[in-house]
Design a protein around this motif. Sequence first.
Motif, PDB file in Angstrom:
ATOM      1  N   LEU A 409       0.953  -0.785   0.236  1.00  0.00           N
ATOM      2  CA  LEU A 409      -0.107  -0.162  -0.273  1.00  0.00           C
ATOM      3  C   LEU A 409       0.504   1.150  -0.077  1.00  0.00           C
ATOM      4  O   LEU A 409       2.155   0.821   0.473  1.00  0.00           O
ATOM      5  CB  LEU A 409      -0.953   0.158   1.384  1.00  0.00           C
ATOM      6  CG  LEU A 409      -1.504  -1.712   1.626  1.00  0.00           C
ATOM      7  CD1 LEU A 409      -2.316  -1.478   2.624  1.00  0.00           C
ATOM      8  CD2 LEU A 409      -2.473  -1.465   0.049  1.00  0.00           C
ATOM      9  N   MET A 440     -10.552  -3.534   0.948  1.00  0.00           N
ATOM     10  CA  MET A 440      -9.369  -2.822   1.526  1.00  0.00           C
ATOM     11  C   MET A 440      -9.860  -1.649   1.568  1.00  0.00           C
ATOM     12  O   MET A 440      -9.445  -1.211   0.631  1.00  0.00           O
ATOM     13  CB  MET A 440      -8.175  -3.613   1.036  1.00  0.00           C
ATOM     14  CG  MET A 440      -6.658  -3.136   2.145  1.00  0.00           C
ATOM     15  SD  MET A 440      -6.330  -1.979   1.555  1.00  0.00           S
ATOM     16  CE  MET A 440      -6.343  -1.923   0.356  1.00  0.00           C
ATOM     17  N   HIS A 442      -7.098   1.760   3.291  1.00  0.00           N
ATOM     18  CA  HIS A 442      -5.932   2.066   4.402  1.00  0.00           C
ATOM     19  C   HIS A 442      -6.044   3.516   3.958  1.00  0.00           C
ATOM     20  O   HIS A 442      -6.342   4.156   3.133  1.00  0.00           O
ATOM     21  CB  HIS A 442      -4.997   1.489   3.715  1.00  0.00           C
ATOM     22  CG  HIS A 442      -3.699   2.292   3.940  1.00  0.00           C
ATOM     23  ND1 HIS A 442      -2.884   2.729   3.891  1.00  0.00           N
ATOM     24  CD2 HIS A 442      -3.040   1.414   5.642  1.00  0.00           C
ATOM     25  CE1 HIS A 442      -1.772   3.487   4.807  1.00  0.00           C
ATOM     26  NE2 HIS A 442      -1.773   2.465   5.519  1.00  0.00           N
ATOM     27  N   ILE A 450      -5.783  -1.424   8.719  1.00  0.00           N
ATOM     28  CA  ILE A 450      -6.704  -1.704   7.701  1.00  0.00           C
ATOM     29  C   ILE A 450      -8.606  -2.164   8.367  1.00  0.00           C
ATOM     30  O   ILE A 450      -8.582  -2.660   8.536  1.00  0.00           O
ATOM     31  CB  ILE A 450      -6.302  -2.980   7.363  1.00  0.00           C
ATOM     32  CG1 ILE A 450      -4.985  -2.964   7.144  1.00  0.00           C
ATOM     33  CG2 ILE A 450      -6.737  -3.838   5.503  1.00  0.00           C
ATOM     34  CD1 ILE A 450      -4.131  -2.036   5.969  1.00  0.00           C
ATOM     35  N   HIS A 451      -9.466  -1.670   6.955  1.00  0.00           N
ATOM     36  CA  HIS A 451     -10.417  -1.621   7.486  1.00  0.00           C
ATOM     37  C   HIS A 451     -11.181  -2.686   6.326  1.00  0.00           C
ATOM     38  O   HIS A 451     -10.451  -2.204   4.716  1.00  0.00           O
ATOM     39  CB  HIS A 451     -11.570   0.211   6.788  1.00  0.00           C
ATOM     40  CG  HIS A 451     -10.319   1.272   7.857  1.00  0.00           C
ATOM     41  ND1 HIS A 451     -11.097   1.308   8.800  1.00  0.00           N
ATOM     42  CD2 HIS A 451      -9.379   1.522   7.668  1.00  0.00           C
ATOM     43  CE1 HIS A 451     -10.544   3.119   9.766  1.00  0.00           C
ATOM     44  NE2 HIS A 451      -9.319   2.240   8.651  1.00  0.00           N
ATOM     45  N   THR A 468     -11.632  -3.504  11.748  1.00  0.00           N
ATOM     46  CA  THR A 468     -10.646  -3.391  11.765  1.00  0.00           C
ATOM     47  C   THR A 468      -9.896  -3.594  11.822  1.00  0.00           C
ATOM     48  O   THR A 468     -10.349  -4.392  12.814  1.00  0.00           O
ATOM     49  CB  THR A 468     -10.042  -2.091  12.009  1.00  0.00           C
ATOM     50  OG1 THR A 468      -9.996  -2.062  13.189  1.00  0.00           O
ATOM     51  CG2 THR A 468     -11.253  -0.709  11.255  1.00  0.00           C
ATOM     52  N   ALA A 474       2.541  -2.381   6.104  1.00  0.00           N
ATOM     53  CA  ALA A 474       1.840  -2.595   5.151  1.00  0.00           C
ATOM     54  C   ALA A 474       1.793  -1.829   3.817  1.00  0.00           C
ATOM     55  O   ALA A 474       1.864  -2.334   2.316  1.00  0.00           O
ATOM     56  CB  ALA A 474       0.138  -1.183   5.617  1.00  0.00           C
ATOM     57  N   TYR A 481      -5.455  -9.489   1.349  1.00  0.00           N
ATOM     58  CA  TYR A 481      -6.245  -9.378   1.913  1.00  0.00           C
ATOM     59  C   TYR A 481      -8.070 -10.185   0.813  1.00  0.00           C
ATOM     60  O   TYR A 481      -7.504 -10.110  -0.352  1.00  0.00           O
ATOM     61  CB  TYR A 481      -6.228  -7.676   1.034  1.00  0.00           C
ATOM     62  CG  TYR A 481      -5.384  -6.739   1.826  1.00  0.00           C
ATOM     63  CD1 TYR A 481      -5.081  -6.452   3.206  1.00  0.00           C
ATOM     64  CD2 TYR A 481      -3.968  -6.617   0.882  1.00  0.00           C
ATOM     65  CE1 TYR A 481      -4.686  -5.486   3.384  1.00  0.00           C
ATOM     66  CE2 TYR A 481      -3.225  -5.732   2.251  1.00  0.00           C
ATOM     67  CZ  TYR A 481      -3.570  -5.085   2.573  1.00  0.00           C
ATOM     68  OH  TYR A 481      -2.272  -4.063   3.376  1.00  0.00           O
ATOM     69  N   VAL A 494      -6.799 -10.682   6.384  1.00  0.00           N
ATOM     70  CA  VAL A 494      -5.773 -10.428   6.404  1.00  0.00           C
ATOM     71  C   VAL A 494      -4.830 -11.152   6.595  1.00  0.00           C
ATOM     72  O   VAL A 494      -4.224 -11.794   7.753  1.00  0.00           O
ATOM     73  CB  VAL A 494      -5.494  -8.735   6.842  1.00  0.00           C
ATOM     74  CG1 VAL A 494      -4.247  -8.477   6.336  1.00  0.00           C
ATOM     75  CG2 VAL A 494      -6.382  -8.041   6.868  1.00  0.00           C
TER      76      VAL A 494
END
Length: 548
Positions: A409, A440, A442, A450-451, A468, A474, A481, A494
Amino acid sequence: MKSTINLKNIFLLLLLSTLGVSCVEEEYDLGEITSPSNLNVNAQVVGQSEEMPYGDGSGTVNFSVTADNAMTYKFIYGEGVEEVSYDGNSTHSFNKNGVNDYVVTVIAYGTAGASANTTAEVTVFSDFSDPETELLLTGGSTKTWYVAVSQPAHLGVGPATGDNMDNPSYYAAVPFEKAGEEISSCLYTDELTFSMNGENIVYNYNNNGQTFFNASYAPDFGGTGAEDECLDYDSEGTINVSLSPSTSGLTGGQTTGTAINFAEDGFMSYYIGASTYEILSIDESSMHVRAVMGNDPALAWYLKFTTSQEEEEEPAPFETEYDELVWDQEFEEPLDTDLWNFETGNGENGWGNQEKQYYTTENAEVVDGNLVITAKAEETSGFDYSSSRITTEDNYEFMYGRVEARAKLPEGAGTWPAIWMLGSNYAEVGWPDSGEIDIMEHVGNDQNTIHGTLHYPGRSGGNADGGTIEIENASSEFHIYTMEWSPERIVFLVDGEVYHTYTNNPNSPYHQDFFLILNVAMGGNFGGAIDAAFEESSMEIDYLRVYQ
């Protein structure tokens, strides 16, 4: 009359008069103070007729109150039973068997606490009796109930006018969902004891010092109101409880037809401003109830209880339902523009989120076996940042399966990468009716979080349904993901660790085709403030796979 009142703390006045210390008086303009007037009460005994002058035996009376300049009304029924109404309407069941006279006090409140009150006398016949429910509730002597934390939808919310009672459509907590969360773990330690005291039922609520409050009521008890939270609350003491006919109108086996009424503003574990709970089902060891939320009569909250206090077990390893690879993008060749659509521009209102970037066809490319989407700080078509957003709309859409993405990310305050999906019917029904699955998300302003999130009617935007998980590296390492979507559930993971589960219900939008979206946004409602020194950063995706 407009009044300006000199307010002093009485304690300080006494103290200062003793010590000879002076203070500066403060003046507060309270505005117009208007007392309610023309207070009228209409009481209609349910089932009243020439043959049954005191009602049909349910003991139920519908009250309707009007008053000039009234904001709220309080009904005081006696025996510690009270109810607040915002529209002047209330229904109450009197449960003493036989024909009895009752005096009901009604208080109308205006501005600044100004009030007026009156009384109404009613004569009501009641022959309501539910010895089976009474026996199941109390065990014939005393019985303690606990929140059924291991059951799906042990806490839920749905429409008050009827819903899937076992799995409410707006929200249904998964087993042990609240366990370990500081703000809500108190819900799972409550003890609710119902006992027989002669011919009467009494209730003792042991909350071990804290109660789980709905966000709408938390500020009244010292909370923030930003979310549901555990707050200190004195639950000592025993109060009276009565059983009465349910007045919800539910039929078809959805309810036992009996409601529990708590005196003195009593409630069952989760504080929602209600003191009457309809019993949907009850047996020797389990009970399912619902209550209409006090400040929103369109909603009903659902709770499940059990007679055994449950402890969380070690979660079993996740087992997928889908293991056949049906579609993949390994990004070994240039981006397939017959599959991927570029969405360009800034959309309407920054794609509905106040985003600051302008999407182009230049910021996404395949490099060394990875799809690279780069956000850059550069002037583009009148915007300060550029990036890319690509979708499979109309080219690849599917229903149910496991989506897996191996990705690294971007970093930097203000970055907002996402791997997500949108219901294919969004153009016809609109958002959030179409449903959205954020596999995912972020944000660089919260680097290690991570959401995984779902948006659907009743749970969207800042009230979305999500979870989360904290991870390391990350932006410097690849992580996997995963989102698994079936007719029964949607699970977010995750690196193989489950962190949020949604119980899919028949009324949800997640029973249709969805398409994939990949993008990196900048700023906006979720991305937040952008680092003034930001130059560029990328989301790199090694592969994207779908299993069914």
